[in-house]
Design an enzyme around this catalytic site. Structure first.
Site, PDB file in Angstrom:
ATOM      1  CG  HIS A  24      -2.005  -0.986   1.199  1.00 51.90           C
ATOM      2  ND1 HIS A  24      -3.336  -0.643   1.294  1.00 51.90           N
ATOM      3  CD2 HIS A  24      -1.995  -2.334   1.075  1.00 51.90           C
ATOM      4  CE1 HIS A  24      -4.094  -1.713   1.241  1.00 51.90           C
ATOM      5  NE2 HIS A  24      -3.287  -2.764   1.110  1.00 51.90           N
ATOM      6  CG  ASP A 124      -4.393   2.527   2.029  1.00 50.55           C
ATOM      7  OD1 ASP A 124      -5.270   1.717   2.421  1.00 50.55           O
ATOM      8  OD2 ASP A 124      -3.512   2.225   1.198  1.00 50.55           O
TER       9      ASP A 124
END
Length: 472
Positions: A24, A124
């Site tokens: 990520h 995120d």
């Protein structure tokens, strides 16, 4: 008297909230570097043990990017000192998402105390708590997705709709998504393991609520989504706002990864020097080598690793295998010496994929690996494990047609070594020629997407930055 020159407008102040998982954080930081290069000022949330992941970004953009460090919000169900999902078991992953949401209040207090207003918050998609936080400080909240457009919409759809498996059905039950273009369907076992555990009631109640809520916040509170993808690969999911993304705008800005030279140390210290790996590959004909890697999170079971080793040995195909934490059978390296290279640890993957000798990539189909393969023009032998990987495999196999299914996949799945060897031999033979040609065409499209002067991803990036500047 000459008129005084107008005072330039201050650069917009943007808050970045990454999720501490390597798959990520890396593309997010690549994206942040693009924002910094366009004159934005960026404050990046981190914790002490994750600060090192930010070091390359801070060094490259010392005046534009700063780290804002908070203590990690510990949780009794997580091992002491765990601040990154590396070393986090699949069962602990939902708890980690829940625990990390404990940063909400300290981050909110920090943002309210800033002398220069934060105008936008990029977070995120596992940090959905940052979307209502953005609203509370009068900023635009934008979701950064480390997945492609298809993976992003499917993951949000299942938590939004709470799709169910009928009683008595098995893991092959087909789940359809009629609101998504093309009406894709997936077997129940191909959905996120985290979602299957959620529906089975295997998550502690607070954790379960937190996990679902993070996806709902993305849909209900955000200004839009940003994805590391490009139009030529996922056009059908980008042409119009989608119901299962709350009809939010989705900016496609990828591929965001730097070129092979700049990416040599991306992700950590490699177990083999890029120059040494390139020299080893130089000995093989163009397109003859299979590069094998299953990412930073998935580790093959001993049985699966043994089956793969046997398949590689029986296929007689040259290969590089970045084994990660997998156990390689005793004597395997000696038996394949000369045509097989085993890398124990991190490998310079971007550089490897762009070497002319590499013709195929056996991959778990994580999105970073998927984009790196597409940008390098290398077709994929798909072995998905979990997360968005089955969605990515479908995109590559059925839509882009630059991949073949190496095996059914899934964590713990053990392929038949003979069948897998046949897949490897077919890929290396003439049967793989057309697919390699299509992969090269897609790589050219990926390169065009990020070019100034009409590139779709470049234009989306410029448009997004202009929207942020209007918020000042």
């Amino acid at each position: 008297m000459e008129a005084a020159a107008p005072t330039p407008a201050p650069a917009p102040h943007v808050l970045i909230v990454p999720f501490p998982a390597q798959g990520h954080a890396l593309p997010f930081f690549d994206f942040v570097a693009l924002l910094a290069a366009r004159g934005l000022r960026l404050s990046v949330v981190t914790t002490p043990a994750n600060l090192q992941l930010l070091s390359p970004l801070l060094a490259a953009h010392p005046t534009a990017v700063r780290a804002v460090t908070f203590p990690f919000p510990s949780h009794p169900a997580l091992p002491p000192g765990l601040e990154n999902t590396k070393g986090c078991g699949p069962g602990e992953f939902p708890t980690f998402i829940h625990a990390f949401a404990g940063l909400r209040e300290p981050v909110l207090a920090w943002a309210r105390a800033q002398p220069d207003r934060v105008v936008a918050v990029f977070a995120d998609f596992f940090c959905g708590w940052a979307q209502p936080l953005a609203r509370e400080i009068g900023a635009a909240g934008i979701v950064f997705s480390p997945s492609g457009a298809l993976g992003t919409v499917v993951m949000h759809s299942i938590f939004r709709r709470l799709v169910r498996r009928p009683p008595g059905s098995d893991d092959t039950f087909s789940v359809a998504f009629p609101a998504i273009p093309g009406e894709p369907s997936f077997q129940w076992r191909e959905l996120m393991m985290m979602y299957m555990n959620y529906m089975a009631g295997n998550l502690e109640e607070q954790v379960a609520q937190s996990v679902r809520q993070t996806f709902l916040w993305n849909l209900q509170e955000s200004w839009g989504f940003v994805s590391n993808t490009f139009r030529a690969l996922e056009r059908k999911y980008l042409d119009q706002p989608l119901e299962d993304l709350g009809f939010r705008r989705l900016w496609a800005v990828g591929p965001v990864a730097p070129d092979a030279d700049a990416a040599a140390g991306r992700g950590g210290e490699a177990a083999v020097r890029a120059a040494d790996l390139m020299a080893w590959l130089d000995a093989f004909p163009e397109g003859s080598v299979v590069y094998v890697c299953f990412g930073s999170q998935a580790v093959l079971t001993p049985a699966a690793a043994a089956a793969l080793a046997e398949a590689l040995e029986r296929s007689a195909v040259p290969f590089v295998w970045a084994v990660g934490g997998a156990v390689v059978p005793e004597g395997f390296e000696a038996r394949v010496s000369g045509r097989g290279l085993v890398v124990r640890g991190w490998a310079p993957q971007v550089a490897a994929l762009r070497h002319a000798a590499v013709g195929w990539f056996m991959s778990h189909c994580g999105w970073n690996s998927t984009l790196e393969a597409a940008a390098a023009g290398v077709p994929v032998l798909a072995w998905p494990m979990t997360g968005d990987q089955f969605f990515d495999a479908r995109l590559l196999v059925d839509e882009a047609r630059i991949a073949v299914r190496a095996c059914a996949g899934g964590i713990g799945f053990v392929p038949d070594a003979g069948e897998l060897a046949a897949v490897l031999r077919d890929a290396a033979a003439e049967k793989g020629r057309d697919m390699r040609a299509r992969a090269k065409e897609l790589a050219a499209e990926a390169a065009r997407a990020v070019k100034e002067g009409g590139g779709s991803s470049f234009d989306d990036m410029e448009g997004l930055v202009q929207e942020i500047r209007k918020l000042c």
